[in-house]
Design a protein around this motif. Structure first.
Motif, PDB file in Angstrom:
ATOM      1  N   ALA A  22      32.784  77.358 100.709  1.00 21.27           N
ATOM      2  CA  ALA A  22      31.582  77.445  99.906  1.00 21.27           C
ATOM      3  C   ALA A  22      31.709  77.163  98.472  1.00 21.27           C
ATOM      4  N   PRO A  23      32.786  77.093  97.801  1.00 20.99           N
ATOM      5  CA  PRO A  23      32.860  76.600  96.661  1.00 20.99           C
ATOM      6  C   PRO A  23      32.650  75.076  96.525  1.00 20.99           C
ATOM      7  N   ASN A  24      33.209  74.591  97.480  1.00 19.08           N
ATOM      8  CA  ASN A  24      33.121  72.872  97.519  1.00 19.08           C
ATOM      9  C   ASN A  24      31.797  72.715  97.757  1.00 19.08           C
ATOM     10  N   ALA A  25      30.915  73.352  98.618  1.00 13.75           N
ATOM     11  CA  ALA A  25      29.475  73.188  98.870  1.00 13.75           C
ATOM     12  C   ALA A  25      28.444  73.307  97.661  1.00 13.75           C
ATOM     13  N   ALA A  26      29.008  74.478  96.703  1.00 14.04           N
ATOM     14  CA  ALA A  26      28.314  74.760  95.700  1.00 14.04           C
ATOM     15  C   ALA A  26      28.485  73.768  94.692  1.00 14.04           C
ATOM     16  N   ALA A  27      29.660  73.375  94.335  1.00 18.26           N
ATOM     17  CA  ALA A  27      30.005  72.284  93.307  1.00 18.26           C
ATOM     18  C   ALA A  27      29.316  70.882  93.834  1.00 18.26           C
ATOM     19  N   PHE A  28      29.414  70.481  94.998  1.00 17.73           N
ATOM     20  CA  PHE A  28      28.696  69.110  95.289  1.00 17.73           C
ATOM     21  C   PHE A  28      27.073  69.579  95.148  1.00 17.73           C
ATOM     22  N   LYS A  29      26.418  70.628  95.455  1.00 18.14           N
ATOM     23  CA  LYS A  29      25.198  70.893  95.300  1.00 18.14           C
ATOM     24  C   LYS A  29      24.943  70.840  93.926  1.00 18.14           C
ATOM     25  N   ALA A  30      25.500  71.411  93.071  1.00 15.56           N
ATOM     26  CA  ALA A  30      25.253  71.296  91.408  1.00 15.56           C
ATOM     27  C   ALA A  30      25.234  69.999  90.889  1.00 15.56           C
ATOM     28  N   PHE A  31      26.184  69.344  91.299  1.00 13.81           N
ATOM     29  CA  PHE A  31      26.442  67.924  91.153  1.00 13.81           C
ATOM     30  C   PHE A  31      25.328  66.946  91.638  1.00 13.81           C
ATOM     31  N   VAL A  32      24.736  66.911  92.589  1.00 15.72           N
ATOM     32  CA  VAL A  32      23.969  66.256  93.396  1.00 15.72           C
ATOM     33  C   VAL A  32      22.550  66.661  92.266  1.00 15.72           C
ATOM     34  N   MET A  33      21.991  67.823  92.297  1.00 12.06           N
ATOM     35  CA  MET A  33      21.018  68.414  91.637  1.00 12.06           C
ATOM     36  C   MET A  33      20.677  67.998  90.318  1.00 12.06           C
ATOM     37  N   ASN A  34      21.832  67.768  89.582  1.00 12.83           N
ATOM     38  CA  ASN A  34      21.839  67.520  87.969  1.00 12.83           C
ATOM     39  C   ASN A  34      21.673  66.062  88.076  1.00 12.83           C
TER      40      ASN A  34
ATOM     41  N   MET B  87      15.373  70.192  82.643  1.00 18.23           N
ATOM     42  CA  MET B  87      15.135  70.785  83.856  1.00 18.23           C
ATOM     43  C   MET B  87      16.232  70.857  84.468  1.00 18.23           C
ATOM     44  N   GLY B  88      16.867  69.902  84.923  1.00 18.66           N
ATOM     45  CA  GLY B  88      18.141  69.925  85.838  1.00 18.66           C
ATOM     46  C   GLY B  88      19.306  70.581  85.140  1.00 18.66           C
ATOM     47  N   LYS B  89      19.536  70.108  83.935  1.00 15.29           N
ATOM     48  CA  LYS B  89      20.618  71.041  83.403  1.00 15.29           C
ATOM     49  C   LYS B  89      20.585  72.196  83.073  1.00 15.29           C
ATOM     50  N   SER B  90      19.125  72.702  82.846  1.00 16.99           N
ATOM     51  CA  SER B  90      18.903  74.091  82.603  1.00 16.99           C
ATOM     52  C   SER B  90      18.188  74.840  83.641  1.00 16.99           C
ATOM     53  N   ALA B  91      18.138  74.339  84.927  1.00 21.12           N
ATOM     54  CA  ALA B  91      17.918  74.891  85.832  1.00 21.12           C
ATOM     55  C   ALA B  91      16.636  75.616  86.128  1.00 21.12           C
ATOM     56  N   GLN B  92      15.637  74.788  85.889  1.00 17.71           N
ATOM     57  CA  GLN B  92      14.029  75.176  85.674  1.00 17.71           C
ATOM     58  C   GLN B  92      13.576  74.991  87.162  1.00 17.71           C
ATOM     59  N   LEU B  93      12.348  75.631  87.377  1.00 13.09           N
ATOM     60  CA  LEU B  93      11.957  75.478  88.598  1.00 13.09           C
ATOM     61  C   LEU B  93      11.775  74.005  89.127  1.00 13.09           C
ATOM     62  N   LEU B  94      12.218  73.809  90.518  1.00 12.53           N
ATOM     63  CA  LEU B  94      12.275  72.830  91.293  1.00 12.53           C
ATOM     64  C   LEU B  94      13.716  72.032  91.238  1.00 12.53           C
ATOM     65  N   LEU B  95      14.192  72.339  90.201  1.00 13.01           N
ATOM     66  CA  LEU B  95      15.726  71.637  90.138  1.00 13.01           C
ATOM     67  C   LEU B  95      16.477  73.053  89.574  1.00 13.01           C
ATOM     68  N   HIS B  96      16.242  74.086  90.160  1.00 12.89           N
ATOM     69  CA  HIS B  96      17.132  75.459  89.908  1.00 12.89           C
ATOM     70  C   HIS B  96      17.858  75.981  90.953  1.00 12.89           C
ATOM     71  N   THR B  97      18.070  75.178  91.892  1.00 14.13           N
ATOM     72  CA  THR B  97      18.533  76.024  93.319  1.00 14.13           C
ATOM     73  C   THR B  97      20.245  75.761  93.294  1.00 14.13           C
ATOM     74  N   TRP B  98      20.718  74.833  92.331  1.00 13.01           N
ATOM     75  CA  TRP B  98      22.207  74.900  92.142  1.00 13.01           C
ATOM     76  C   TRP B  98      22.770  76.120  91.494  1.00 13.01           C
ATOM     77  N   LEU B  99      21.885  76.756  90.658  1.00 11.93           N
ATOM     78  CA  LEU B  99      22.302  77.610  89.610  1.00 11.93           C
ATOM     79  C   LEU B  99      23.055  79.022  90.291  1.00 11.93           C
TER      80      LEU B  99
END
Length: 641
Positions: free
Chosen positions: A159-171, A231-243
Motif C-alpha cells: 500500500a505505501p509503495n502504491a500510494a507513493a507511486f500515485k503521488a509521484f505520477v499525479m504530480n 493544482m497538482g502540488k496543492s491537490a486541487q480538484l481533478l489532481l487531488h486523488t494522491w493526497l
C-alpha cells in the motif's frame, strides 16, 4: 544567517543519510532535530527583520546556468512572502522532528526517516527562497521526490509503495503544466529571474501567443499553465486523488506534507506570481472556480470517512480550496494568512491523530475507538483546540483567516464571486460537522475496542511538547497577525512582494460588508456542530438511518465521487491495454515472431557473421574498400547515363 536557514536541514540530511548507520539512530535524531531548531530560530529573526523592519535581501550563491542571453544564478530571495513561509516551514518541521523521536522510536530505520524529513524541509526552503523560476522548479521537484520517499517509507508493504507511486505520477501531470508555464514566460519575457519577469509583466497586456494551434492572451496562458502546476502540488480538484492515499506514510509525514511543505507550494507559487495573475481576469476566474469547488467537494467526502487520518487529509484538501478562493479573489495576503494559521492547527490535528493511533496500538478506524478522553486527556484537549481553530470558532486562528477569505469572495470582481461565497460558506458547515464527528467518535461515547482502550495512555513528553506549542499558534496566531495580513498593515508588510492592481480593492471593500454576512460563517459553524452533536451524542443511530434512507448519495460520497474509478476506467486500463498490446503483439509477435527464431535471433546471426569478417589483416580491409568504391562508381555511371 539566511544561508544557515536553508542549508542546515541539508547538513542534517547528509549526516543522517550518509553516516546514520555509523553514528546510530539516536545521534541522527538529535542532530537533525537540533539543526532544524536552529534554522527555526533564525527564521523567526528573519520574519521580524524582513516583515516589520523592511529589510529585503538577495544573496548570490553561485553562477549556475549561463546560456547566451539567459543567465540563471543560484540566489536566495528573502522578502515578506518568503519570511512568512520560512516560519511556517521551519516551525512545523522542527516540531515534527521532535515529535518523530517518540513516534518512530521502535522503527529500525529511523535514521533514514529523519534524513528524509530534513531533505523534505531543505527542498521546501529552496522553493520558497528561490530567486528565479528554474531554482523554484528545483525545489518544486525536490519536495516531490521527498514526498515519494516518505510516503513510501515502509516500502515492505504494497500500500505505501502504491500510494507513493500515485503521488509521484499525479504530480508529474501538474509539473508538466508548470514547466510549460516557465517556457512560456521565457518565450514572452526572455528571462526566468523574478525581478526581470515582473518588470516585463505589464508589457504582456494585449499580447497574443500561439498555444494549441490557436492565438490566446499571453498572460492568461501563462497564468493557467502555472496554475495547473499549483493544482497538482496543492491537490486541487481533478489532481487531488494522491493526497488521501499519502496517509500510508508515517503520521509525522502527513503533518509535514499537509501543514508546511508540498501542498502549500502551489499556494505560495500563485502568490509569488501575483504580477502575472493580476493581468488575467480569466485566470483568476478559473482559480476561484477550482478553489471554491475543491473546498466544498473535499468537505463532502470527509463527512463519511472512517479513517481518522483520511478525515484530516480531506480537510486539508478543502482548506487549500479556501486559500485558492482567496487568490482568485485577488486577496493574496489572505491566502497566505490562512496558509500560516492552517499550518499550525493542521499540524496539531495530525499529530494529535498520531497520539491517538499510538494509544490505540496503531488502529486508525474511528469506529473502533470511543471514550478516549478519559485515557488521554491532554491529547483530547489539544484535539479540541485544533478542532475549534479549523471550524472557525470565534477568536481562534481559523476564525480570523477563514472568515476573512469568505468575506473577500463576495466583494471581489471575480465572475464566480457569488459561487465562491456560497461554496466556501457551505463548506464551513461541513467542516464543523466532520471535525466534531471525529472528536465525538474518537473521544466520546463508550469504548468499542476494550482491549486497546484498557492499554491506552498518553504519549511521552517528546510527543506532547510539540502539541502544546502548536496549540498556541492555533489559538493566537490569527489574532496577533490579523493586522499584518488583513488590516492596515498589509501594504507595509507586503508592499514589494505582492502586486495588487489599482482596480483591485478587495481588502478595502471587505471591511464594509453588512453585519449579517460577516456573522454567516459563525452561524453555519454552529449549525454543523449542532448536527454532529445530535448524530453522534444524542442519537448515535441517526447516521446509519440516514445512510439507509439515501444509499445512492452515501455510496457516492464513500466512493469519493468515483474519481478513482473514473480515472482507472478512462486512463489506467487503456494504458495497461496499450502496454500489453505492445508487449505481447509488438515485442512477442513482431519482434520475436518472424523467422524460425524471430527477428532478434536473425539480427544476432547476421551481426555474428559480420564480426567474422574482422580478420585484422589490412589487405582484407583494403580489398573490401576497393570493391565498395567500384560498386559506387558503377552505380553513378549508370545513373548518369
Amino acid at each position: 544567517m539566511y544561508q544557515a536557514i536553508v542549508f542546515l536541514p541539508l547538513v542534517g540530511f547528509l549526516i543522517a543519510g550518509l553516516f546514520g548507520r555509523v553514528i546510530g539512530a539516536r545521534a541522527s535524531e538529535v542532530i537533525t532535530t537540533l539543526l532544524l531548531f536552529i534554522s527555526c530560530a533564525f527564521s523567526w529573526v528573519a520574519f521580524f527583520q524582513v516583515g516589520f523592519q523592511g529589510v529585503e535581501v538577495r544573496i548570490h550563491l553561485l553562477d549556475w546556468i549561463h546560456i547566451t542571453g539567459l543567465p540563471i544564478d543560484w540566489a536566495l530571495r528573502i522578502d515578506s512572502i518568503t519570511a512568512v513561509m520560512l516560519i511556517v516551514v521551519t516551525s512545523v518541521s522542527c516540531l515534527v522532528h521532535l515529535y518523530s523521536i517518540g513516534y518512530m522510536h521502535e522503527d529500525p530505520s529511523r535514521q533514514r526517516f529523519f534524513a528524509y524529513l530534513s531533505l523534505f524541509t531543505f527542498a521546501m526552503l529552496m522553493l520558497v527562497t528561490a530567486d528565479n523560476l528554474v531554482q523554484m522548479f528545483f525545489g518544486w521537484e525536490g519536495v516531490g521526490l521527498a514526498s515519494y520517499l516518505l510516503i513510501g517509507f515502509w516500502y515492505e508493504k504494497p500500500a505505501p509503495n502504491a500510494a507513493a507511486f500515485k503521488a509521484f505520477v499525479m504530480n508529474r501531470v501538474g509539473d508538466f503544466g508548470f514547466i510549460l508555464g516557465i517556457f512560456a514566460i521565457v518565450f514572452m519575457t526572455g528571462s526566468v529571474a523574478f525581478d526581470d519577469v515582473f518588470a516585463a509583466a505589464p508589457s504582456l497586456v494585449g499580447q497574443k501567443m500561439t498555444f494549441l494551434w490557436s492565438e490566446w492572451d499571453a498572460a492568461t496562458v501563462i497564468a493557467l499553465l502555472l496554475f495547473v502546476g499549483a493544482m497538482g502540488k496543492s491537490a486541487q480538484l481533478l489532481l487531488h486523488t494522491w493526497l488521501p492515499d499519502a496517509m500510508e506514510g508515517p503520521t509525522p509525514v502527513s503533518a509535514l506534507i499537509h501543514a508546511a511543505t508540498m501542498v502549500t507550494a502551489g499556494v505560495f507559487m500563485v502568490a509569488r506570481m501575483s504580477p502575472i495573475f493580476e493581468l488575467s481576469p480569466v485566470a483568476l476566474d478559473v482559480v476561484m472556480l477550482v478553489g471554491a469547488t475543491t473546498c466544498f467537494f473535499a468537505a463532502t467526502i470527509a463527512l463519511v470517512q472512517t479513517d481518522i487520518k483520511k478525515v484530516i487529509a480531506y480537510s486539508t484538501c478543502s482548506q487549500l480550496g479556501y486559500m485558492f478562493a482567496a487568490m482568485g479573489a485577488g486577496a493574496y495576503s489572505l491566502g497566505l494568512f490562512h496558509l500560516m494559521t492552517h499550518g499550525f492547527f493542521k499540524a496539531l490535528l495530525f499529530l494529535c491523530a498520531g497520539s491517538v493511533i499510538t494509544a490505540m496500538h496503531h488502529e486508525q478506524d474511528m469506529r473502533k475507538m470511543g471514550g478516549l478522553f478519559r485515557k488521554i486527556p491532554f491529547t483530547y484537549a489539544m484535539m479540541m483546540i485544533g478542532t475549534l481553530a479549523i471550524t472557525g470558532f470565534p477568536f481562534t486562528s481559523g476564525y480570523y483567516s477563514k472568515d476573512a477569505i469568505i468575506e473577500s469572495t463576495i466583494v471581489s470582481a471575480n465572475s464566480f464571486s457569488l459561487y465562491g461565497w456560497i461554496m466556501t460558506t457551505l463548506a464551513v458547515t461541513l467542516t464543523s460537522f466532520y471535525s466534531w464527528r471525529l472528536v465525538f467518535l474518537t473521544f466520546h461515547g463508550k469504548p468499542r475496542d476494550h482491549h486497546a482502550f484498557d492499554h491506552a495512555h498518553e504519549p511521552p513528553l517528546v510527543m506532547t511538547i510539540p502539541l502544546a506549542v502548536l496549540s498556541l499558534g492555533a489559538l493566537f496566531a490569527g489574532y496577533m497577525l490579523f493586522d499584518v495580513f488583513v488590516g492596515s498593515g498589509v501594504d507595509a508588510f507586503f508592499r514589494k512582494s505582492i502586486y495588487i492592481a489599482a482596480e483591485n480593492t478587495v481588502l478595502h471593500d471587505m471591511h464594509y460588508l453588512p453585519e449579517l454576512l460577516i456573522l454567516t460563517p459563525t452561524i453555519m459553524m454552529i449549525i454543523g456542530f449542532v448536527v454532529a452533536f445530535w448524530f453522534y451524542i444524542l442519537d448515535p443511530q441517526a447516521p446509519a438511518r440516514l445512510a439507509r434512507a439515501f444509499p445512492g448519495l452515501y455510496n457516492f460520497l464513500v466512493h469519493k465521487w468515483y474519481f478513482d474509478e473514473i480515472y482507472h476506467a478512462g486512463i489506467v486500463r487503456p494504458v495497461l491495454w496499450l502496454g500489453n498490446l505492445l508487449w505481447k503483439r509488438g515485442d512477442g509477435t513482431v519482434i520475436n515472431g518472424f523467422g524460425p527464431d524471430g527477428i532478434a535471433a536473425r539480427v544476432v546471426d547476421i551481426t555474428g557473421r559480420v564480426v567474422r569478417l574482422q580478420t585484422g589483416y589490412i589487405y582484407h580491409y583494403a580489398f573490401v574498400m576497393l570493391i565498395g568504391i567500384a560498386a559506387l562508381l558503377t552505380w553513378f555511371m549508370f545513373i548518369g547515363a
